[in-house]
Design a protein around this motif. Structure first.
Motif, mmCIF file in Angstrom:
data_model
loop_
_atom_site.group_PDB
_atom_site.id
_atom_site.type_symbol
_atom_site.label_atom_id
_atom_site.label_comp_id
_atom_site.label_asym_id
_atom_site.label_seq_id
_atom_site.Cartn_x
_atom_site.Cartn_y
_atom_site.Cartn_z
ATOM 1 N N UNK A 46 9.758 -51.449 -69.691
ATOM 2 C CA UNK A 46 8.416 -51.630 -70.236
ATOM 3 C C UNK A 46 8.482 -51.276 -71.714
ATOM 4 N N UNK A 47 7.372 -51.433 -72.403
ATOM 5 C CA UNK A 47 7.349 -51.092 -73.837
ATOM 6 C C UNK A 47 7.457 -49.592 -74.050
ATOM 7 N N UNK A 48 7.197 -48.811 -73.004
ATOM 8 C CA UNK A 48 7.180 -47.352 -73.151
ATOM 9 C C UNK A 48 8.383 -46.649 -72.542
ATOM 10 N N UNK A 49 8.984 -47.223 -71.511
ATOM 11 C CA UNK A 49 10.061 -46.489 -70.848
ATOM 12 C C UNK A 49 11.025 -47.430 -70.146
ATOM 13 N N UNK A 50 12.166 -46.868 -69.794
ATOM 14 C CA UNK A 50 13.191 -47.564 -69.022
ATOM 15 C C UNK A 50 13.546 -46.651 -67.854
ATOM 16 N N UNK A 51 13.563 -47.212 -66.662
ATOM 17 C CA UNK A 51 13.960 -46.397 -65.519
ATOM 18 C C UNK A 51 14.742 -47.240 -64.533
ATOM 19 N N UNK A 52 15.543 -46.565 -63.728
ATOM 20 C CA UNK A 52 16.379 -47.245 -62.746
ATOM 21 C C UNK A 52 15.537 -47.847 -61.630
ATOM 22 N N UNK A 53 15.945 -49.027 -61.179
ATOM 23 C CA UNK A 53 15.393 -49.594 -59.962
ATOM 24 C C UNK A 53 16.139 -48.982 -58.775
ATOM 25 N N UNK A 54 15.672 -49.203 -57.547
ATOM 26 C CA UNK A 54 16.459 -48.741 -56.382
ATOM 27 C C UNK A 54 17.880 -49.288 -56.388
ATOM 28 N N UNK A 55 18.034 -50.542 -56.812
ATOM 29 C CA UNK A 55 19.381 -51.117 -56.904
ATOM 30 C C UNK A 55 20.215 -50.375 -57.947
ATOM 31 N N UNK A 56 19.588 -50.042 -59.079
ATOM 32 C CA UNK A 56 20.298 -49.296 -60.113
ATOM 33 C C UNK A 56 20.714 -47.926 -59.645
ATOM 34 N N UNK A 57 19.838 -47.255 -58.915
ATOM 35 C CA UNK A 57 20.163 -45.933 -58.368
ATOM 36 C C UNK A 57 21.351 -46.026 -57.419
ATOM 37 N N UNK A 58 21.391 -47.089 -56.600
ATOM 38 C CA UNK A 58 22.501 -47.275 -55.666
ATOM 39 C C UNK A 58 23.803 -47.614 -56.395
ATOM 40 N N UNK A 59 23.685 -48.269 -57.558
ATOM 41 C CA UNK A 59 24.862 -48.705 -58.308
ATOM 42 C C UNK A 59 25.577 -47.559 -59.018
ATOM 43 N N UNK A 60 24.827 -46.553 -59.460
ATOM 44 C CA UNK A 60 25.392 -45.515 -60.329
ATOM 45 C C UNK A 60 26.577 -44.758 -59.732
ATOM 46 N N UNK A 61 26.498 -44.224 -58.499
ATOM 47 C CA UNK A 61 27.637 -43.434 -57.991
ATOM 48 C C UNK A 61 28.947 -44.216 -57.974
ATOM 49 N N UNK A 62 28.892 -45.464 -57.509
ATOM 50 C CA UNK A 62 30.112 -46.273 -57.472
ATOM 51 C C UNK A 62 30.602 -46.592 -58.876
ATOM 52 N N UNK A 63 29.667 -46.814 -59.810
ATOM 53 C CA UNK A 63 30.063 -47.089 -61.189
ATOM 54 C C UNK A 63 30.784 -45.886 -61.789
ATOM 55 N N UNK A 64 30.252 -44.694 -61.543
ATOM 56 C CA UNK A 64 30.908 -43.487 -62.056
ATOM 57 C C UNK A 64 32.312 -43.342 -61.471
ATOM 58 N N UNK A 65 32.441 -43.599 -60.178
ATOM 59 C CA UNK A 65 33.750 -43.476 -59.533
ATOM 60 C C UNK A 65 34.744 -44.469 -60.119
ATOM 61 N N UNK A 66 34.279 -45.702 -60.378
ATOM 62 C CA UNK A 66 35.162 -46.713 -60.961
ATOM 63 C C UNK A 66 35.638 -46.303 -62.350
ATOM 64 N N UNK A 67 34.705 -45.825 -63.167
ATOM 65 C CA UNK A 67 35.072 -45.420 -64.521
ATOM 66 C C UNK A 67 35.994 -44.208 -64.502
ATOM 67 N N UNK A 68 35.704 -43.245 -63.613
ATOM 68 C CA UNK A 68 36.577 -42.072 -63.497
ATOM 69 C C UNK A 68 37.977 -42.495 -63.070
ATOM 70 N N UNK A 69 38.051 -43.445 -62.120
ATOM 71 C CA UNK A 69 39.355 -43.916 -61.649
ATOM 72 C C UNK A 69 40.121 -44.613 -62.763
ATOM 73 N N UNK A 70 39.400 -45.409 -63.579
ATOM 74 C CA UNK A 70 40.058 -46.102 -64.687
ATOM 75 C C UNK A 70 40.576 -45.103 -65.717
#
Length: 287
Positions: A46-70
């Motif tokens: 929105x013009x005032x804020x950015x927040x995670x969607x439920x899909x984004x919340x689900x994506x974060x843990x796996x994304x962190x694991x992938x980056x840590x592994x790399x």
């Protein structure tokens, strides 16, 4: 994935672009491209804020694991050819006393200048969780003898008894010792209820069948000592840490609780940087 994590942590595309050192349009384009590949929106904008969607919340843990592994894969390759690289994220309680951490970090940086070192201060329970999640590589913890670190690998560093802190001129100042029953009649300054640091004193008084009045709760041990020095209450802290404080008097507690200090790292095994750090930690420290 790095861009998504940066936006999630800053709640801002602008600040995320600054952190990642790219122009905002490029960051937004790459995140939009990733969202198309995933078939789901990761952020609500929105013009005032950015927040995670439920899909984004689900994506974060796996994304962190992938980056840590790399990052770990790159560090392992560098270690195989004799060079330690990568990151070393250190967590520490504010009252660490078993090691001279600034000196250890200085020596580590001298030997391994290509490792990016960061430091975070927090309570033991938070640091343990962050080590388990991989957000922190190594942490220094302080726990009661009735507790042990969970979900992480660890090594005991030292054990220490608590002493009482009182203001100069306090009725207990200059006393050779004091017991918990006498201390329970005083107003206390202590760490927040529910933290591992607070559990030492809470457990000791509860085991003795005593109640006490904790009027001041603080998260910083140095600020705790300043409050005590002004005569606003008394406190109990580990003896090795207390010896560094000024403006307060120390009194031995005859029925004191005991704190155990640990160093902890991930159960999956230390990274090359963590292994190098633990080796320095285990080496005899200069007097």
């Amino acid at each position: 994935m790095r861009y998504v994590l940066a936006v999630a942590e800053t709640n801002s595309f602008t600040r995320a672009a600054e952190r990642c050192r790219v122009v905002q349009s490029a960051l937004s384009h790459q995140i939009a491209r990733l969202e198309r590949e995933l078939g789901a929106k990761l952020f609500e904008r929105t013009s005032r804020r950015v927040r995670l969607t439920p899909a984004g919340t689900a994506f974060l843990p796996a994304a962190r694991q992938c980056l840590d592994a790399a990052e770990r894969a790159a560090a392992e390759v560098a270690a195989a050819v004799g060079e330690v690289r990568g990151r070393l994220a250190v967590g520490v309680i504010s009252t660490v006393a078993a090691v001279d951490l600034p000196a250890v970090l200085r020596e580590f940086h001298r030997r391994y200048p290509h490792v990016r070192v960061s430091l975070r201060v927090g309570p033991s329970e938070e640091l343990t969780e962050r080590v388990e999640q991989g957000a922190i590589d190594v942490a220094f913890l302080g726990l009661a003898t009735t507790a042990r670190p969970r979900g992480v690998a660890f090594r005991e560093l030292a054990r220490d008894r608590f002493v009482a802190l009182v203001a100069p001129g306090h009725a207990l100042s200059g006393a050779p010792h004091v017991d918990l029953r006498r201390l329970s009649t005083e107003v206390f300054v202590d760490l927040p209820a529910g933290t591992a640091g607070r559990a030492h004193s809470d457990g000791a008084f509860a085991a003795a069948g005593l109640d006490r009045d904790v009027a001041f709760e603080v998260t910083n041990a140095d600020f705790l000592a300043r409050l005590v020095g002004q005569g606003l209450g008394v406190a109990m802290v580990p003896a090795a840490y207390a010896s560094r404080l000024t403006g307060v008097d120390l009194v031995e507690v005859v029925d004191s609780p005991v704190r155990v200090e640990y160093v902890a790292w991930q159960r999956s095994g230390p990274t090359p940087a963590v292994s190098a750090f633990l080796a320095i930690l285990a080496a005899p420290q200069p007097v």
